[in-house]
Design an enzyme around this catalytic site. Sequence first.
Site, PDB file in Angstrom:
ATOM      1  N   HIS A  77       0.866  -1.201   0.000  1.00  0.00           N
ATOM      2  CA  HIS A  77       0.000   0.000   0.000  1.00  0.00           C
ATOM      3  C   HIS A  77       0.894   1.241   0.000  1.00  0.00           C
ATOM      4  O   HIS A  77       1.356   1.676   1.065  1.00  0.00           O
ATOM      5  CB  HIS A  77      -0.920   0.008   1.236  1.00  0.00           C
ATOM      6  CG  HIS A  77      -1.928   1.110   1.238  1.00  0.00           C
ATOM      7  ND1 HIS A  77      -3.267   0.907   1.478  1.00  0.00           N
ATOM      8  CD2 HIS A  77      -1.807   2.444   1.017  1.00  0.00           C
ATOM      9  CE1 HIS A  77      -3.915   2.061   1.421  1.00  0.00           C
ATOM     10  NE2 HIS A  77      -3.044   3.020   1.146  1.00  0.00           N
TER      11      HIS A  77
ATOM     12  N   LYS B   6      -9.321  -0.417  -6.307  1.00  0.00           N
ATOM     13  CA  LYS B   6      -9.444   0.135  -4.950  1.00  0.00           C
ATOM     14  C   LYS B   6     -10.711   0.964  -4.848  1.00  0.00           C
ATOM     15  O   LYS B   6     -10.998   1.784  -5.727  1.00  0.00           O
ATOM     16  CB  LYS B   6      -8.225   1.006  -4.660  1.00  0.00           C
ATOM     17  CG  LYS B   6      -8.273   1.800  -3.361  1.00  0.00           C
ATOM     18  CD  LYS B   6      -7.650   1.042  -2.210  1.00  0.00           C
ATOM     19  CE  LYS B   6      -7.761   1.810  -0.902  1.00  0.00           C
ATOM     20  NZ  LYS B   6      -6.591   2.617  -0.633  1.00  0.00           N
TER      21      LYS B   6
ATOM     22  N   HIS C  66      -5.202  -0.713   5.462  1.00  0.00           N
ATOM     23  CA  HIS C  66      -4.799   0.010   6.689  1.00  0.00           C
ATOM     24  C   HIS C  66      -5.817  -0.132   7.806  1.00  0.00           C
ATOM     25  O   HIS C  66      -6.492   0.824   8.172  1.00  0.00           O
ATOM     26  CB  HIS C  66      -4.472   1.481   6.408  1.00  0.00           C
ATOM     27  CG  HIS C  66      -5.369   2.197   5.443  1.00  0.00           C
ATOM     28  ND1 HIS C  66      -6.728   2.227   5.580  1.00  0.00           N
ATOM     29  CD2 HIS C  66      -5.095   2.915   4.333  1.00  0.00           C
ATOM     30  CE1 HIS C  66      -7.241   2.922   4.600  1.00  0.00           C
ATOM     31  NE2 HIS C  66      -6.278   3.347   3.819  1.00  0.00           N
TER      32      HIS C  66
ATOM     33  N   ASP D 298       1.166   2.473   3.711  1.00  0.00           N
ATOM     34  CA  ASP D 298       0.350   3.670   3.466  1.00  0.00           C
ATOM     35  C   ASP D 298       1.233   4.915   3.428  1.00  0.00           C
ATOM     36  O   ASP D 298       0.816   5.988   3.872  1.00  0.00           O
ATOM     37  CB  ASP D 298      -0.786   3.820   4.488  1.00  0.00           C
ATOM     38  CG  ASP D 298      -1.860   4.792   4.007  1.00  0.00           C
ATOM     39  OD1 ASP D 298      -1.882   5.122   2.804  1.00  0.00           O
ATOM     40  OD2 ASP D 298      -2.669   5.232   4.838  1.00  0.00           O
TER      41      ASP D 298
HETATM   42  C1  NCD Z   1      -3.831   8.797   1.682  1.00  0.00           C
HETATM   43  C2  NCD Z   1      -3.250   9.803   0.662  1.00  0.00           C
HETATM   44  O1  NCD Z   1      -2.684  10.818   1.102  1.00  0.00           O
HETATM   45  O2  NCD Z   1      -3.347   9.562  -0.522  1.00  0.00           O
HETATM   46  N1  NCD Z   1      -4.005   9.455   2.952  1.00  0.00           N
HETATM   47  C3  NCD Z   1      -4.156   8.863   4.168  1.00  0.00           C
HETATM   48  O3  NCD Z   1      -4.424   9.576   5.136  1.00  0.00           O
HETATM   49  N2  NCD Z   1      -3.995   7.574   4.359  1.00  0.00           N
HETATM   50  C4  NCD Z   1      -5.097   8.233   1.146  1.00  0.00           C
HETATM   51  C5  NCD Z   1      -5.566   7.012   1.897  1.00  0.00           C
HETATM   52  O4  NCD Z   1      -4.932   5.960   1.845  1.00  0.00           O
HETATM   53  O5  NCD Z   1      -6.615   7.099   2.555  1.00  0.00           O
HETATM   54 ZN    ZN Z   2      -3.392   4.964   1.530  1.00  0.00          ZN
END
Ligand code: NCD
Ligand code: ZN
Length: 377
Positions: free
Chosen positions: A13, A105, A179, A261
């Site tokens: 991710h 997604k 996540h 993430d």
């Molecule tokens: C992610 C992003 O900045 O693209 N931000 C986040 O807070 N995790 C998008 C996401 O995965 O929700």
């Molecule tokens: Zn993300």
Amino acid sequence: VEIFNLKVPDDYHVHLRQGPMLRFIVGELLKKGFWGRVLAMPNTDPPILTARDALNYRREIDGALAESSPRYGGPFKPLMTIQITEQTTPEMIREAHLAGVVGGKIYPRDVTTNSENGVVDYAKLYPVFAEAEKLGFIVLFHGEHPSREIEGLKKSAAFLNILWPIVRDFPGLRLTLEHISTRDEVEWVRLQKEGQVLATIPPHYATCVLDDVLGYNQPRGRRPHANISLICKPALKTRDDRAALQEAIFSGDKRFAYGSDLAPHLFPAKCEGACGVYNLEAGLPAVIDLAHNNEHLVVDHNRIDILNRFLSVNGALFYGQGFTRDKISFQRKSEEVPRKIAAFVPGSDWPEPHPDRLIVPWKNGEPTNWQFVGRKG
Ligand code: NCD
Ligand code: ZN
């Protein structure tokens, strides 16, 4: 010195972004030993919606890899996704599948970065789910409930009410819950079939709580400032939720895999409240710390084996990727995370450091305990 040798980690991710940020991020990932698989998220601006978008995006990523891999080792293998919206058709799923895209997604509308085109009514996606189920095309969920009636901290658990009927009606659908941030999600994932459902766990959800974001956990003597580097969606949750995520990682359960993430935003956007954590410096050291300090995993090889499963084996199994033999090493050494990181790439539109193009990394100004030293041997 104490050395930790790990299989080359995968990351299921990552937000690679586009343009100069993409070129910067690809180089940084390679510098940190991500020479395995990297699953690229589709919420770029503009978004990746079709097979054609994904192929173009893949080309852009490959260009960045060609530029950086001679310098930093690698390359990694990008795994591509498209975004599934209420406008996505079964034909679009088929075309993406044929183009080698691994999954689609789904973002809940208006909940996170670039999700204005996200989904509100999941029932509208039933034809798409049917096609994905038939093809073995993976559906990835940002698991937060889009309803404004449901408060932010309850959105993750509430999303399970949306997922239950989907797994009931599409028993062959392979899906991921991205996540995860709550004990409820951990328990839900454990009830699903192995090989059918995968959950990704980022390092900040496994080690931080909402109080860290709000500034209640600053060390004594430090100002109780909130921590913008940790603002993200879903929000970080409670200590009990974090404990459940740690248990999931160290249970060795195949249904949990590393997905950082990694979500870069420039400092001015962060100051406006952009959600997304830059955890490339602190992420793996935080996970190694967890293993190192976990008294339930006393046997050394067991501890490393469990970490390898989480960081590379489980995700590779689910996404049908081969196993890595290559290893990387970390040595126990205190290393401070920079307060700010300049995003630039010589020869790009961001050719040199610039005050408007700084990134505030997670744990900025704080030490990590494990320093990446490179390929083993
Ligand atoms: C992610 C992003 O900045 O693209 N931000 C986040 O807070 N995790 C998008 C996401 O995965 O929700
Ligand atoms: Zn993300």
